[in-house]
Scaffold this active site. Structure first.
Site, PDB file in Angstrom:
ATOM      1  N   TYR A 147       0.820  -1.211   0.000  1.00 30.64           N
ATOM      2  CA  TYR A 147       0.000   0.000   0.000  1.00 30.64           C
ATOM      3  C   TYR A 147       0.855   1.263   0.000  1.00 30.64           C
ATOM      4  CZ  TYR A 147      -4.597  -2.145   0.758  1.00 30.64           C
ATOM      5  OH  TYR A 147      -5.778  -2.825   0.619  1.00 30.64           O
ATOM      6  N   LYS A 197       3.750 -15.403   2.549  1.00 32.85           N
ATOM      7  CA  LYS A 197       4.015 -16.119   1.301  1.00 32.85           C
ATOM      8  C   LYS A 197       5.526 -16.347   1.279  1.00 32.85           C
ATOM      9  CE  LYS A 197       2.628 -17.750  -2.746  1.00 32.85           C
ATOM     10  NZ  LYS A 197       1.752 -18.934  -2.896  1.00 32.85           N
ATOM     11  N   ASP A 229      -2.368 -18.394   0.266  1.00 27.72           N
ATOM     12  CA  ASP A 229      -3.308 -19.129  -0.592  1.00 27.72           C
ATOM     13  C   ASP A 229      -3.954 -20.284   0.173  1.00 27.72           C
ATOM     14  OD1 ASP A 229      -0.779 -20.311  -0.488  1.00 27.72           O
ATOM     15  OD2 ASP A 229      -0.780 -20.975  -2.568  1.00 27.72           O
ATOM     16  N   ASP A 253      -6.261  -7.328   3.935  1.00 28.10           N
ATOM     17  CA  ASP A 253      -7.383  -6.705   3.222  1.00 28.10           C
ATOM     18  C   ASP A 253      -8.236  -7.793   2.577  1.00 28.10           C
ATOM     19  OD1 ASP A 253      -8.947  -4.680   1.922  1.00 28.10           O
ATOM     20  OD2 ASP A 253      -7.818  -5.086   0.088  1.00 28.10           O
ATOM     21  N   ASP A 257     -12.113  -9.603   4.058  1.00 26.08           N
ATOM     22  CA  ASP A 257     -13.377  -9.673   3.305  1.00 26.08           C
ATOM     23  C   ASP A 257     -13.907 -11.107   3.286  1.00 26.08           C
ATOM     24  OD1 ASP A 257     -13.190  -6.950   2.632  1.00 26.08           O
ATOM     25  OD2 ASP A 257     -13.850  -7.295   0.574  1.00 26.08           O
TER      26      ASP A 257
HETATM   27  C1  IPM Z   1     -10.530  -1.672   3.537  1.00 29.05           C
HETATM   28  C2  IPM Z   1     -10.761  -1.105   2.172  1.00 29.05           C
HETATM   29  C3  IPM Z   1      -9.630  -0.137   1.828  1.00 29.05           C
HETATM   30  C4  IPM Z   1      -8.328  -0.911   1.875  1.00 29.05           C
HETATM   31  C5  IPM Z   1      -9.803   0.567   0.474  1.00 29.05           C
HETATM   32  C6  IPM Z   1     -11.111   1.335   0.404  1.00 29.05           C
HETATM   33  C7  IPM Z   1      -8.648   1.472   0.149  1.00 29.05           C
HETATM   34  O1  IPM Z   1     -10.867  -2.127   1.234  1.00 29.05           O
HETATM   35  O2  IPM Z   1     -10.455  -0.893   4.501  1.00 29.05           O
HETATM   36  O3  IPM Z   1     -10.438  -2.896   3.649  1.00 29.05           O
HETATM   37  O4  IPM Z   1      -7.932  -1.526   0.878  1.00 29.05           O
HETATM   38  O5  IPM Z   1      -7.688  -0.904   2.923  1.00 29.05           O
HETATM   39 MG    MG Z   2     -10.864  -4.050   2.070  1.00 27.37          MG
END
Ligand code: IPM
Ligand code: MG
Length: 369
Positions: A147, A197, A229, A253, A257
């Protein structure tokens, strides 16, 4: 924190569903403050696309100043199709969210993914895999890795466009986030899975070595390492075997999710982004935001799930305010409305009561009474 000292919160609702879910988060916050005698001071500020539209930039200086003067930032979400065609450096995510994380040194991102017993059917994976408790804390490194690493640009190489992102971690950055994860595991079931990784990336080699070193100080925590993975696969195959998951920025990240979906919905996943502990007291500055995005497809319709924002309020009261009783009361209220059968669209199944954003907020406020 002295309970009579003002608790100052910079409120940055942002774009998409941000303002809608923020409205409910603030109602819950104000209810908790009134009930627990918390002298709350809110400072509403522009951020993201909303700020670009109003004043021409995603993170105006007044917004940053308000955050600096606050004890915590309560954040909604930023970004959306309207601002996607702007030059990359001006877009809401890159020009507001990431700079806020970096500016305040918020390296420790905590994302608790919990599948409540009544939501096992909202999870897209088989109920038998989550039944009896999927309860995982993702500890994501938030200010390093791909990032932020330099160089980072699109350049011309060998006569054609070439994109460069750089993955960099200093040992000290790995060590401090590892400590956060071990401390968290100590207070939970004592199992820590570190993601890397190491079979391909130098970053993975160093990550694994440093995390293993830190483990020496935590004999009570069982540490295991997984390649990213394989971790993505094991989370789906055997989600209940996880307790705390430690990952660098991008892996965290992605996996957070996945964890949110296993728990039922991204709309349920709060987050706390914390900086270094500052000397005296048990509270620290932090930014609190739902882990999901602006959800432009449902923005403005009043149907978004406000729970991730509301649970972020609870985390804020706990970590930046030291108001544990108020925080657990909010969490209890959320559990009770879910147990009572109220569902926004993202977690709706069968014959449960389908409600909108503000009805869900109403019910949680009532449950706090
Ligand atoms: C998160 C989001 C952010 C990230 C985006 C919106 C930049 O996906 O907070 O997980 O990648 O950190
Ligand atoms: Mg995210």
């Amino acid at each position: 924190m002295n309970s009579r000292k003002t608790f100052r919160v910079a409120v940055l609702a942002g774009d998409g569903i941000g303002p809608e879910v923020m409205t409910e988060g603030l109602r819950v916050l104000e209810t908790a403050a009134a009930k627990h005698g918390i002298p709350l001071e809110l400072d509403h500020q522009l951020v993201g696309g909303a700020a670009i539209d109003a004043v021409g930039r995603a993170l105006p200086p007044e917004t940053l100043a308000a955050c600096e003067a606050a004890d915590a930032i309560l954040f909604g979400s930023v970004g959306g199709p309207k601002w996607e065609s702007l030059p990359a450096a001006e877009q809401p995510e890159r020009a507001a969210l990431l700079p806020l994380r970096k500016h305040f040194g918020l390296f420790a991102n905590l994302r608790p993914a919990v599948c409540l017993p009544e939501l096992t059917h909202a999870s897209p994976i088989h109920p038998r895999l989550v039944e009896g408790g999927f309860d995982v804390l993702c500890v994501r490194e938030l200010t390093g890795g791909l990032y932020f690493g330099e160089p980072k640009h699109i350049t011309i190489r060998d006569g054609e466009e070439c994109a460069v992102d750089t993955m960099v971690y200093k040992a000290s950055e790995i060590r401090r986030i590892a400590k956060v994860a071990f401390e968290a595991a100590k207070g939970r079931r004592g199992v820590l899975t570190s993601i890397d990784k190491a079979n391909v990336l130098q970053n993975g080699v160093l990550w694994r070595r440093i995390v293993t070193e830190v483990a020496q100080d935590y004999p009570e925590v069982a540490l295991n390492h997984l390649y990213v993975d394989n971790a993505a696969m094991q989370l789906i195959k055997n989600p209940k075997s996880f307790d705390v998951v430690l990952a660098e920025n991008l892996f965290g990240d992605i996996l957070s999710d996945e964890m949110a979906m296993i728990a039922g919905s991204l709309g349920m996943l709060p987050s706390a982004s914390l900086g270094a502990e500052t000397g005296g007291g048990s509270t620290r500055f932090g930014m609190y935001e739902p882990s999901g995005g602006t959800a432009p497809d449902i923005a403005g319709k009043g149907i978004a799930n406000p729970i991730a924002q509301i649970l972020s309020v609870a985390m804020m009261l706990r970590f930046s305010g030291g108001f544990e009783a108020a925080a657990s009361e909010i969490e209890g209220a959320v559990r009770s409305v879910i147990a009572a059968g109220l569902r926004t669209g993202d977690i709706h199944t069968g014959d449960n009561a389908l409600v909108g954003t503000s009805e869900m907020g109403d019910a949680i406020v009532r449950a706090m009474a």
